[in-house]
Design a protein around this motif. Structure first.
Motif, PDB file in Angstrom:
ATOM      1  N   CYS A  95       0.826  -1.217   0.000  1.00 40.02           N
ATOM      2  CA  CYS A  95       0.000   0.000   0.000  1.00 40.02           C
ATOM      3  C   CYS A  95       0.859   1.266   0.000  1.00 40.02           C
ATOM      4  N   GLY A  96       2.000   1.209   0.657  1.00 36.02           N
ATOM      5  CA  GLY A  96       2.877   2.375   0.712  1.00 36.02           C
ATOM      6  C   GLY A  96       2.460   3.362   1.780  1.00 36.02           C
ATOM      7  N   ARG A  97       3.366   4.319   2.061  1.00 37.19           N
ATOM      8  CA  ARG A  97       3.056   5.283   3.103  1.00 37.19           C
ATOM      9  C   ARG A  97       2.462   6.564   2.518  1.00 37.19           C
ATOM     10  N   ILE A  98       1.728   7.279   3.337  1.00 30.44           N
ATOM     11  CA  ILE A  98       1.163   8.574   2.954  1.00 30.44           C
ATOM     12  C   ILE A  98       2.316   9.535   2.682  1.00 30.44           C
ATOM     13  N   LYS A  99       2.169  10.351   1.653  1.00 25.72           N
ATOM     14  CA  LYS A  99       3.225  11.292   1.280  1.00 25.72           C
ATOM     15  C   LYS A  99       3.593  12.189   2.466  1.00 25.72           C
ATOM     16  N   GLY A 100       4.875  12.271   2.764  1.00 24.67           N
ATOM     17  CA  GLY A 100       5.339  13.131   3.856  1.00 24.67           C
ATOM     18  C   GLY A 100       5.509  12.415   5.185  1.00 24.67           C
ATOM     19  N   ILE A 101       4.943  11.222   5.287  1.00 21.20           N
ATOM     20  CA  ILE A 101       5.064  10.469   6.551  1.00 21.20           C
ATOM     21  C   ILE A 101       6.480   9.913   6.664  1.00 21.20           C
ATOM     22  N   LYS A 102       7.167  10.251   7.751  1.00 19.95           N
ATOM     23  CA  LYS A 102       8.526   9.737   7.961  1.00 19.95           C
ATOM     24  C   LYS A 102       8.477   8.247   8.291  1.00 19.95           C
ATOM     25  N   ARG A 103       7.678   7.882   9.289  1.00 19.06           N
ATOM     26  CA  ARG A 103       7.549   6.483   9.696  1.00 19.06           C
ATOM     27  C   ARG A 103       6.103   6.176  10.085  1.00 19.06           C
ATOM     28  N   PRO A 104       5.509   5.160   9.466  1.00 11.59           N
ATOM     29  CA  PRO A 104       4.211   4.701   9.973  1.00 11.59           C
ATOM     30  C   PRO A 104       4.373   4.225  11.412  1.00 11.59           C
ATOM     31  N   ALA A 105       3.290   4.208  12.133  1.00 12.71           N
ATOM     32  CA  ALA A 105       3.337   3.811  13.545  1.00 12.71           C
ATOM     33  C   ALA A 105       2.065   3.060  13.885  1.00 12.71           C
ATOM     34  N   ILE A 106       2.153   2.217  14.901  1.00 17.11           N
ATOM     35  CA  ILE A 106       0.973   1.463  15.326  1.00 17.11           C
ATOM     36  C   ILE A 106       0.221   2.232  16.410  1.00 17.11           C
ATOM     37  N   GLY A 107      -1.071   2.417  16.180  1.00 22.75           N
ATOM     38  CA  GLY A 107      -1.945   3.023  17.183  1.00 22.75           C
ATOM     39  C   GLY A 107      -2.823   1.947  17.802  1.00 22.75           C
ATOM     40  N   ALA A 154       2.812   1.745  19.199  1.00 24.11           N
ATOM     41  CA  ALA A 154       2.764   0.523  20.004  1.00 24.11           C
ATOM     42  C   ALA A 154       3.736  -0.540  19.512  1.00 24.11           C
ATOM     43  N   GLY A 155       4.643  -0.178  18.597  1.00 17.48           N
ATOM     44  CA  GLY A 155       5.675  -1.147  18.253  1.00 17.48           C
ATOM     45  C   GLY A 155       6.086  -1.261  16.791  1.00 17.48           C
ATOM     46  N   ALA A 156       5.671  -0.325  15.950  1.00 21.01           N
ATOM     47  CA  ALA A 156       6.099  -0.418  14.548  1.00 21.01           C
ATOM     48  C   ALA A 156       7.591  -0.105  14.411  1.00 21.01           C
ATOM     49  N   ASN A 157       8.090   0.781  15.261  1.00 22.31           N
ATOM     50  CA  ASN A 157       9.481   1.216  15.159  1.00 22.31           C
ATOM     51  C   ASN A 157      10.277   0.805  16.399  1.00 22.31           C
ATOM     52  N   ALA A 158      11.191  -0.152  16.229  1.00 23.80           N
ATOM     53  CA  ALA A 158      12.013  -0.578  17.373  1.00 23.80           C
ATOM     54  C   ALA A 158      12.988   0.535  17.742  1.00 23.80           C
ATOM     55  N   ASP A 159      13.432   1.281  16.740  1.00 14.82           N
ATOM     56  CA  ASP A 159      14.309   2.434  16.987  1.00 14.82           C
ATOM     57  C   ASP A 159      13.615   3.691  16.476  1.00 14.82           C
ATOM     58  N   THR A 160      13.268   4.556  17.376  1.00 10.24           N
ATOM     59  CA  THR A 160      12.490   5.744  17.025  1.00 10.24           C
ATOM     60  C   THR A 160      13.350   6.983  17.232  1.00 10.24           C
ATOM     61  N   LYS A 161      13.305   7.918  16.282  1.00  9.93           N
ATOM     62  CA  LYS A 161      14.005   9.190  16.498  1.00  9.93           C
ATOM     63  C   LYS A 161      13.014  10.227  17.028  1.00  9.93           C
ATOM     64  N   PRO A 162      13.491  11.176  17.840  1.00  7.63           N
ATOM     65  CA  PRO A 162      12.567  12.176  18.394  1.00  7.63           C
ATOM     66  C   PRO A 162      11.760  12.883  17.302  1.00  7.63           C
ATOM     67  N   GLU A 163      12.364  13.087  16.136  1.00 11.31           N
ATOM     68  CA  GLU A 163      11.659  13.848  15.092  1.00 11.31           C
ATOM     69  C   GLU A 163      10.481  13.101  14.480  1.00 11.31           C
ATOM     70  N   TYR A 164      10.319  11.812  14.792  1.00 11.32           N
ATOM     71  CA  TYR A 164       9.113  11.113  14.311  1.00 11.32           C
ATOM     72  C   TYR A 164       7.894  11.446  15.168  1.00 11.32           C
ATOM     73  N   LEU A 165       8.138  11.858  16.405  1.00 13.90           N
ATOM     74  CA  LEU A 165       7.028  11.941  17.360  1.00 13.90           C
ATOM     75  C   LEU A 165       5.939  12.970  17.021  1.00 13.90           C
ATOM     76  N   PRO A 166       6.299  14.145  16.478  1.00 15.40           N
ATOM     77  CA  PRO A 166       5.213  15.070  16.108  1.00 15.40           C
ATOM     78  C   PRO A 166       4.240  14.437  15.110  1.00 15.40           C
ATOM     79  N   GLN A 167       4.741  13.631  14.172  1.00 10.69           N
ATOM     80  CA  GLN A 167       3.841  12.959  13.232  1.00 10.69           C
ATOM     81  C   GLN A 167       3.031  11.862  13.929  1.00 10.69           C
ATOM     82  N   PHE A 168       3.640  11.173  14.870  1.00  7.98           N
ATOM     83  CA  PHE A 168       2.874  10.179  15.654  1.00  7.98           C
ATOM     84  C   PHE A 168       1.700  10.900  16.329  1.00  7.98           C
ATOM     85  N   ALA A 169       1.989  12.117  16.818  1.00  4.30           N
ATOM     86  CA  ALA A 169       0.960  12.887  17.529  1.00  4.30           C
ATOM     87  C   ALA A 169      -0.160  13.306  16.581  1.00  4.30           C
TER      88      ALA A 169
END
Lengths: 334, 334
Positions: free
Chosen positions: A118-130, A145-160
């Motif tokens: 399916c691919g990721r939405i344009k602009g999404i750095k990393r998909p994440a599990i909700g 909830a576990g899609a990224n074993a190694d997460t960078k702080p800059e992914y978090l605003p998109q998770f939010a």
């Protein structure tokens, strides 16, 4: 397809497939004539199960003879088993023949199928599990909830952003309060990871209300709890583990005493209500956010009830355009 | 002092100080005539409380007029308030006048006092907090429950050594099984942090049995669960939070129904047993491992019962030479 919503369900995913999967689809389909369903899997196997529900008209089968097993290496399985029930379900979404897909199979493979097909939405750095979890007086969304074993702080605003859209559209919460899971309440508390994430969260286009600690989460301190994928996965499993332990011990204690047994019978509405609230089968599974399409990861031990709830979450996500709103939210966040 | 064990207790630490602290000490002291106790704090305030237990002969007071408040910046408070009840208690250990100190005050300040005044055991990279937690059929030790917000993989083998000594000497577990908290069972699973830690753990002089997931922890999969201080602190607070939520909801449900109320009365031995097992007051508080001396951090809301349990843990740690065995274990690990 038109404006009609179609949901593809991997008929062979999970410990109780295909029986419980088909049963869940049939249950939901019979009371939702406006929705269409496609079950993927070996045609005869699925057909045999579906024969048990002859009155159902809105479920079709797409043949997919291969099966991805629970222990298979996800990426390789998805790449090599092109006619597996999982890959075929994901491809239906990719090709616009379905709006969502659900699988209770190998979690890693479901993620890989969603990402690779399916691919990721344009602009999404990393998909994440909700995931939707219970607190004292309601529910909240936890991402990742576990899609990224190694997460960078800059992914978090998109998770939010993704978690906020999900909380708004699926849980119906207005202006959801976003909290950063941390080991202290003040902005300057925490690990170097959370300190950096905190600063970035302040600029995110969400209703960021600051840090939340593990204890406050259960008091309903946030509608969206954002954390790295490692901590989020540990949290998810811990909650399941504590819940199981408490119920086991109540059962053990009851078994040992006739008086307690009588008490438990009288208390059963309370205990059952609590069990229901904390039951992963009731929460509709995990959603993979940031994917071009709705992708729901069911629990491996999914019964028909879990599938019914997963379908409900999938249908609500499609109806309320969670994918479109995430795309928009990510664009706004620059 | 001789071979007699002396335990120093910060009389002013915690929300219910000095009353509950003195009460806890008096309770323990009255049934353990072979132990000596020193309570630190403003002489008159402590004396007034101690007058309630005129029969106690093995408790003395060391005057410490200053108090470190819960919200104070830990390092600064410890450095500037030299005659505070906490600093005086820690100094008694440093000077060999006591074998252990206990404080239910400002957690950060207790850690700072232990580190700055007692110092760390030679060779210890980072002290870590150990806590005793319940699983389905017993107890386990979790290290690090929050001393290190930023943990490097190379600290974990020492956390394992310290946790093993503690599990052996305080919980009485032989050859304790050490598990690395992770988001998958196989060695190659997890974050880059846990993958690196896994390799180092294989060479540690402990009974390393591999990764454990959050769910398995409650099934008793390990006697010592090793993790970074951020995840460990989140875990500790989550367990408290889930526990509180479950009991609140049982109470809420009971309140709403007379029938349930009757049931709860009959079931109360089961519910109370469960509550007791998951009660932080029962676990004896957190121990700061890697310090030159036994340092116990009580819960801020410690009642006399929590103090009694903290004293029991402190006494057992001293009797079984936890500090000496950790020093030895660390030397053996090179």
């Amino acid at each position: 397809m038109g404006s009609q919503i179609t949901i593809a369900v991997d008929g062979m995913g999970g410990d109780y497939a295909p029986r419980e999967i088909v049963k869940g689809v049939a249950q939901y389909a019979s009371s939702h004539a406006g929705l269409s369903f496609i079950i993927t899997g070996p045609k005869e196997a699925i057909e045999a199960e579906l024969l048990l529900y002859p009155q159902i008209m809105n479920v079709e089968i797409v043949d997919a003879p291969e099966i991805i097993e629970m222990a298979e290496e996800p990426g390789r399985a998805v790449r090599t088993k092109e006619t597996s029930s999982l890959v075929v379900a994901a491809r239906l979404v990719k090709e616009g023949k379905a709006d969502a897909f659900i699988s209770a199979g190998n979690t890693g493979a479901v993620m890989a199928a969603a990402l690779l097909i399916c691919g990721r939405i344009k602009g999404i750095k990393r998909p994440a599990i909700g995931v939707i979890l219970p607190h004292r007086s309601g529910k909240y969304v936890m991402v990742d909830a576990g899609a990224n074993a190694d997460t960078k702080p800059e992914y978090l605003p998109q998770f939010a952003v993704m978690g906020s859209v999900y909380a708004e559209q699926v849980l119906g919460l207005e202006k959801p309060r976003v909290g950063l899971l941390n080991i202290g309440e003040e902005a300057e508390k925490g690990s170097s990871f959370t300190k950096e994430a905190y600063k970035l969260m302040e600029d995110a286009p969400v209703n960021f209300t600051g840090n939340v600690e593990g204890r406050e989460v259960f008091e309903g301190a946030a509608d969206v709890v954002v954390t790295d994928g490692f901590t989020g996965n540990i949290m998810l499993k811990l909650i399941e583990g504590v819940g199981n332990m408490v119920f086991e011990q109540i059962k053990d204690g009851i078994r040992k005493s006739v008086v307690s047994k009588a008490g438990a019978a009288l208390m059963s509405p309370v205990l059952n209500g609590l069990k229901r609230k904390s039951d992963p089968e009731e929460t509709g599974g995990a959603v993979l956010l940031g994917i071009n399409g709705v992708a729901i990861i069911g629990h491996g031990r999914s019964s028909s009830k879990a599938i019914v709830n997963a379908i409900r979450v999938a249908a609500t996500s499609v109806e309320n355009d969670v994918v479109g709103l995430i795309a928009q939210g990510v664009q706004n966040s620059g």
